[in-house]
Design an enzyme around this catalytic site. Structure first.
Site: not given
Ligand code: IPM
Ligand code: MG
Length: 363
Positions: A245, A143, A249, A189, A221
């Site tokens: 990240d 990032y 999710d 990784k 993975d």
């Molecule tokens: C999160 C989001 C952010 C990230 C985006 C919006 C930049 O996906 O907070 O997980 O990737 O950190």
């Molecule tokens: Mg995210």
């Protein structure tokens, strides 16, 4: 008195923040907490008004606050801004994390028993629920690494980690594991990446300070696979920025919806930024379909980590459990027609109401 900067942002940001504030007001009056809220522009809304997604006034307010209560930023309209550094994500959210030194992102993924049917996995895989804490490194890796550029047919992102950055996030994760089931999984990784080899060696070194925490390492993975194969086997997961990240999710969806996942971003002091893990959801903005629970649960984390108001934090969390047990569901977690479908605002009213009713109860 605690100063809270309120940055609602774009898309569903203002809708979910309104419900989060409703709940914070309820819990503040019940627990006699003095909270001072100051709103400021961020993201596309700030870009439209001032030409920059993180105006200096907003940054100054944040620097003078004890915590930030953040909604979401971004949307299709802003993807078209030619300079990527003026887009809401890269121009506001990432600089906020970096400038405020918020290197530790905590994402608790808990399957509420009343939401078991909303989990996409086979019931026998999640019977009895699960409780995973993802500790994501938030200010390093791909990032932020330099150079970062796109020239014609070639683009570059750079992944950099230093031993110091890995050491400090490892301590956060070990400390969290110590308070839980004392199992820490470090995800990397290391079969391919140099940063991951350094990551693995450093986390192993830090583990010497935590003899009571069982540390294991796993490739990212394989972890992605195990999350959907045996989610109950996880306690705390620590990993670098991009892997965190993605895995958070994935873990969030196992709890029924990304709309359930709160987050706390912390640095070395008590200052923190609290935001739902989901985005600005432009497709459902203004429809009442947004789930405010990730934001409401982020408010609980704010009380816990930045204000040290543990009882108030638990009060919010038990109110959420209570409302879910009552069968109330926003669109994203409607598992069947027997549930009571509610809008974003109604969900906020229900949680705030549950907090206040408890307040009125004798004893
Ligand atoms: C999160 C989001 C952010 C990230 C985006 C919006 C930049 O996906 O907070 O997980 O990737 O950190
Ligand atoms: Mg995210």
């Amino acid at each position: 008195m605690s100063k809270i900067a309120v940055l609602a942002g774009d898309g569903i940001g203002p809708e979910i923040i309104a419900e989060g504030l409703k709940v914070l007001h309820a819990v503040a009056s019940k627990h006699s907490l003095t909270l001072e809220f100051t709103e400021a522009l961020v993201g596309g809304a700030a870009y439209d008004a001032t030409g920059h997604p993180l105006p200096p006034e907003t940054l100054t307010l944040v620097q003078q606050s004890d915590a930030v209560f953040f909604g979401a930023v971004g949307g299709p309209k802003y993807d078209a801004i030619p300079d990527p550094n003026l887009r809401p994500e890269r121009g506001a959210l990432l600089p906020l994390r970096q400038k405020m030194g918020l290197y530790a992102n905590l994402r608790p993924c808990v399957l509420y028993s009343s939401l078991a049917a909303a989990c996409p996995l086979r019931p026998d895989l999640v019977e009895g629920g699960f409780d995973i804490l993802v500790v994501r490194e938030l200010t390093g890796g791909l990032y932020f690494g330099q150079p970062k550029l796109w020239e014609g047919d070639r683009a570059v992102d750079t992944c950099v980690y230093t031993r110091e950055e890995i050491t400090r996030i490892a301590h956060v994760a070990f400390k969290a594991a110590q308070k839980r089931d004392r199992r820490l999984l470090s995800v990397d990784k290391a079969n391919v990446l140099e940063t991951s080899r350094l990551w693995r060696e450093t986390v192993t070194q830090v583990s010497q300070d935590y003899p009571h925490v069982a540390l294991t390492h796993q490739l990212v993975d394989a972890t992605a696979m195990d999350l959907v194969r045996r989610p109950q086997s996880f306690d705390v997961i620590v990993t670098e920025n991009l892997f965190g990240d993605i895995l958070s999710d994935e873990a969030a969806q196992l709890t029924g919806s990304l709309g359930m996942l709160p987050s706390a971003s912390l640095g070395s002091g008590t200052f923190g930024l609290y935001e739902p893990s989901h985005g600005s959801a432009p497709d459902i903005t203004g429809t009442g379909k947004a789930n405010p629970l990730a934001t409401i649960l982020s408010a609980a984390l704010l009380l816990r980590y930045s204000l040290g108001a543990e009882e108030a934090a638990r009060d919010i969390e038990s109110a959420v459990t209570h409302v879910l047990q009552g069968g109330f569901r926003t669109s994203d977690i409607m598992e069947d027609q027997n549930c009571n479908h509610v809008t974003c605002r109604q969900m906020g009213d229900l949680v705030a109401g549950a907090i206040m009713r408890d307040n009125d109860a004798p004893g």
